[in-house]
Design an enzyme around this catalytic site. Structure first.
Site, PDB file in Angstrom:
ATOM      1  N   HIS A 109      -3.322   7.630   1.709  1.00 30.30           N
ATOM      2  CA  HIS A 109      -3.702   6.297   1.246  1.00 30.30           C
ATOM      3  C   HIS A 109      -5.098   5.994   1.768  1.00 30.30           C
ATOM      4  O   HIS A 109      -5.413   6.270   2.922  1.00 30.30           O
ATOM      5  CB  HIS A 109      -2.694   5.262   1.758  1.00 30.30           C
ATOM      6  CG  HIS A 109      -3.147   3.856   1.561  1.00 30.30           C
ATOM      7  ND1 HIS A 109      -3.600   3.393   0.344  1.00 30.30           N
ATOM      8  CD2 HIS A 109      -3.236   2.801   2.421  1.00 30.30           C
ATOM      9  CE1 HIS A 109      -3.949   2.120   0.471  1.00 30.30           C
ATOM     10  NE2 HIS A 109      -3.732   1.739   1.715  1.00 30.30           N
ATOM     11  N   ASN A 159     -10.028   0.111  -0.837  1.00 25.78           N
ATOM     12  CA  ASN A 159      -8.570   0.195  -0.711  1.00 25.78           C
ATOM     13  C   ASN A 159      -7.948  -0.406  -1.970  1.00 25.78           C
ATOM     14  O   ASN A 159      -8.011  -1.617  -2.175  1.00 25.78           O
ATOM     15  CB  ASN A 159      -8.136  -0.567   0.552  1.00 25.78           C
ATOM     16  CG  ASN A 159      -6.633  -0.514   0.773  1.00 25.78           C
ATOM     17  OD1 ASN A 159      -5.873  -0.105  -0.110  1.00 25.78           O
ATOM     18  ND2 ASN A 159      -6.205  -0.957   1.943  1.00 25.78           N
ATOM     19  N   CYS A 176       0.813  -1.220   0.000  1.00 29.36           N
ATOM     20  CA  CYS A 176       0.000   0.000   0.000  1.00 29.36           C
ATOM     21  C   CYS A 176       0.850   1.275   0.000  1.00 29.36           C
ATOM     22  O   CYS A 176       0.369   2.334  -0.400  1.00 29.36           O
ATOM     23  CB  CYS A 176      -0.947   0.013   1.196  1.00 29.36           C
ATOM     24  SG  CYS A 176      -2.166  -1.301   1.101  1.00 29.36           S
TER      25      CYS A 176
HETATM   26  O1  UT7 Z   1      -3.934  -0.650   3.344  1.00 27.27           O
HETATM   27  C1  UT7 Z   1      -3.204  -1.518   4.130  1.00 27.27           C
HETATM   28  C2  UT7 Z   1      -3.418  -1.270   5.551  1.00 27.27           C
HETATM   29  N1  UT7 Z   1      -4.646  -1.869   6.018  1.00 27.27           N
HETATM   30  C3  UT7 Z   1      -5.415  -1.224   6.824  1.00 27.27           C
HETATM   31  O2  UT7 Z   1      -5.148  -0.088   7.110  1.00 27.27           O
HETATM   32  C4  UT7 Z   1      -6.565  -1.938   7.470  1.00 27.27           C
HETATM   33  C5  UT7 Z   1      -6.550  -1.640   8.932  1.00 27.27           C
HETATM   34  N2  UT7 Z   1      -7.632  -2.225   9.681  1.00 27.27           N
HETATM   35  C6  UT7 Z   1      -8.915  -1.840   9.527  1.00 27.27           C
HETATM   36  O3  UT7 Z   1      -9.221  -1.007   8.700  1.00 27.27           O
HETATM   37  C7  UT7 Z   1      -9.954  -2.425  10.463  1.00 27.27           C
HETATM   38  O4  UT7 Z   1      -9.290  -3.136  11.494  1.00 27.27           O
HETATM   39  C8  UT7 Z   1     -10.953  -3.366   9.745  1.00 27.27           C
HETATM   40  C9  UT7 Z   1     -11.866  -2.537   8.881  1.00 27.27           C
HETATM   41  C10 UT7 Z   1     -10.228  -4.400   8.947  1.00 27.27           C
HETATM   42  C11 UT7 Z   1     -11.832  -4.057  10.800  1.00 27.27           C
HETATM   43  O5  UT7 Z   1     -12.454  -3.097  11.652  1.00 27.27           O
HETATM   44  P1  UT7 Z   1     -12.397  -3.294  13.238  1.00 27.27           P
HETATM   45  O6  UT7 Z   1     -13.191  -2.215  13.820  1.00 27.27           O
HETATM   46  O7  UT7 Z   1     -10.953  -3.415  13.632  1.00 27.27           O
HETATM   47  O8  UT7 Z   1     -13.180  -4.662  13.413  1.00 27.27           O
HETATM   48  P2  UT7 Z   1     -12.688  -6.020  14.066  1.00 27.27           P
HETATM   49  O9  UT7 Z   1     -11.680  -6.694  13.202  1.00 27.27           O
HETATM   50  O10 UT7 Z   1     -12.327  -5.758  15.480  1.00 27.27           O
HETATM   51  O11 UT7 Z   1     -14.011  -6.872  14.001  1.00 27.27           O
HETATM   52  C12 UT7 Z   1     -15.181  -6.495  14.747  1.00 27.27           C
HETATM   53  C13 UT7 Z   1     -16.276  -7.525  14.510  1.00 27.27           C
HETATM   54  C14 UT7 Z   1     -15.800  -8.957  14.693  1.00 27.27           C
HETATM   55  O12 UT7 Z   1     -16.830  -9.674  15.328  1.00 27.27           O
HETATM   56  P3  UT7 Z   1     -16.718 -10.007  16.918  1.00 27.27           P
HETATM   57  O13 UT7 Z   1     -15.462 -10.787  17.070  1.00 27.27           O
HETATM   58  O14 UT7 Z   1     -16.675  -8.679  17.594  1.00 27.27           O
HETATM   59  O15 UT7 Z   1     -17.978 -10.776  17.171  1.00 27.27           O
HETATM   60  C15 UT7 Z   1     -15.651  -9.468  13.282  1.00 27.27           C
HETATM   61  O16 UT7 Z   1     -15.817 -10.856  13.174  1.00 27.27           O
HETATM   62  O17 UT7 Z   1     -16.751  -7.424  13.171  1.00 27.27           O
HETATM   63  C16 UT7 Z   1     -16.744  -8.733  12.563  1.00 27.27           C
HETATM   64  N3  UT7 Z   1     -16.488  -8.584  11.142  1.00 27.27           N
HETATM   65  C17 UT7 Z   1     -17.460  -8.360  10.230  1.00 27.27           C
HETATM   66  N4  UT7 Z   1     -18.787  -8.252  10.341  1.00 27.27           N
HETATM   67  C18 UT7 Z   1     -19.496  -8.010   9.231  1.00 27.27           C
HETATM   68  C19 UT7 Z   1     -15.300  -8.602  10.492  1.00 27.27           C
HETATM   69  N5  UT7 Z   1     -15.483  -8.394   9.179  1.00 27.27           N
HETATM   70  C20 UT7 Z   1     -16.804  -8.242   8.986  1.00 27.27           C
HETATM   71  C21 UT7 Z   1     -17.593  -8.001   7.856  1.00 27.27           C
HETATM   72  N6  UT7 Z   1     -18.930  -7.888   8.022  1.00 27.27           N
HETATM   73  N7  UT7 Z   1     -17.080  -7.850   6.604  1.00 27.27           N
END
Ligand code: UT7
Length: 323
Positions: free
Chosen positions: A250, A280, A113
């Site tokens: 980004h 992204n 990225c």
């Molecule tokens: O460009 C390269 C660099 N990459 C990034 O910058 C990405 C950085 N990370 C992020 O943007 C965020 O961490 C994400 C968008 C990937 C995830 O957001 P988050 O607020 O960190 O969510 P999380 O991973 O803590 O997940 C929260 C909940 C989980 O459920 P539980 O364990 O709380 O029951 C996940 O299983 O959301 C669930 N979940 C989803 N639910 C619906 C994860 N993906 C999805 C989904 N739809 N697509």
């Protein structure tokens, strides 16, 4: 002092748009979750047979047209990608051939990225050192090909696309009033590999592999790393959150962008956001966003623009230029 100025910008997005609603019909996710957690509303996905270099060629042609230059004016192509057409040759040489260029040099840069910031930095060094005169700097990706479409935690985040700028040698006074690239800052720390990686490759599995990410872990590091290199760019140039005109980050996640801007004191009116429409697109996201804001008239000649990225490796970096 020799500088490299941005002579033109262009981009290309594949025709097919995939909305959050369409993804919600295929996997256990929802438009509401994706929008709330990331700001993404839709992404573009390349057609079957449409490769990274094909997207790169279209973006390069648009940038050349915008600059009023011919492909034969270019003597360097630096293409940032993590999704090249082939293990080798580089996507850059594919673009070079498609544009009919047979002189100069073309090569890829792998910084995921952060690829566009890395590629711009490399091209700026080649131009300001005097080895080259006009460069195409391209970010092009088809992340749809390395996504695990069964994994909702990553499949909803990424899209395909390409963006390009033409950099050309110009003369400046050597101070921050110059036009062109004023400073670049690159960083990496390979200890973070396991947080964001692809689980395949030519010398491991012999396959292209799929993207794996511990999203929460990446998120935790992102804002600190981004703001560190922006502070470096401000220190090197004397510009500040108040005196820059535009921030083109980004486009990984709107929450990361907002948190970084807030931490630095950059007003949200100065932030170019395309993550809602593009998702992204990795190395393509900054030139895609920059092109949108130049073509819709927001970014004008003479404006001071700050860019930054952070991604797999980890790699991260910033650059500041006067357009
Ligand atoms: O460009 C390269 C660099 N990459 C990034 O910058 C990405 C950085 N990370 C992020 O943007 C965020 O961490 C994400 C968008 C990937 C995830 O957001 P988050 O607020 O960190 O969510 P999380 O991973 O803590 O997940 C929260 C909940 C989980 O459920 P539980 O364990 O709380 O029951 C996940 O299983 O959301 C669930 N979940 C989803 N639910 C619906 C994860 N993906 C999805 C989904 N739809 N697509």
């Amino acid at each position: 002092m020799r500088r490299s100025r941005i002579a033109g910008v262009g981009s290309y997005l594949p025709a097919r748009i995939v909305t959050n609603a369409e993804l919600a019909g295929r996997m256990d996710t929802s438009d509401e979750w994706i929008r709330q957690r990331t700001g993404i509303g839709q992404r573009h996905i390349a057609a079957e047979g449409e490769t990274t270099s094909m997207l790169g060629v279209k973006a390069a042609e648009a940038a050349l047209a915008h600059a009023g230059l011919k492909a034969s004016d270019i003597d360097l192509i630096v293409l940032a990608t993590a999704t090249p057409d082939y293990t080798f040759p580089s996507a850059a040489t594919q673009v070079q051939a498609a544009l009919g260029i047979t002189h100069g040099a073309a090569f890829d840069v792998a910084a995921v990225c952060s690829g566009f910031v890395y590629a711009l930095t490399v091209a700026d060094k080649f131009i300001t050192s005097g080895s080259n005169t006009r460069a195409l700097v391209i970010g092009a990706e088809t992340f749809s090909r390395i996504l695990d479409w069964e994994d909702r935690t990553t499949a909803v985040l990424f899209g395909d696309g390409a963006g390009a700028v033409v950099l050309e040698a110009s003369e400046g006074k050597g101070d921050a009033s110059d036009t062109g690239v004023l400073t670049t800052h690159l960083r990496s720390d390979g200890r973070h590999r396991a947080k964001l990686y692809v689980d395949g490759g030519p010398s491991t599995t012999g396959t292209a592999g799929h993207l794996r990410m511990e999203g929460r872990e990446v998120f935790k590091h992102a804002v600190g790393m981004i703001t560190d290199v922006i502070v470096d760019a401000f220190a090197a140039t004397g510009y500040s959150a108040e005196t820059i005109d535009w921030f083109v980050p980004h486009q990984a996640n709107q929450r990361i962008i907002t948190a970084s801007a807030e931490k630095l004191g950059i007003a949200m009116e100065k932030v170019v956001l395309t993550v809602d429409r593009h998702g992204n697109t990795s190395a393509a996201s900054i030139p895609l966003a920059f092109d949108v804001a130049v073509k819709d008239g927001r970014i004008a000649r003479g404006d001071v623009v700050l860019i930054e990225a952070m991604g797999g490796g980890f790699t991260w970096g910033s650059a500041l230029f006067r357009y």
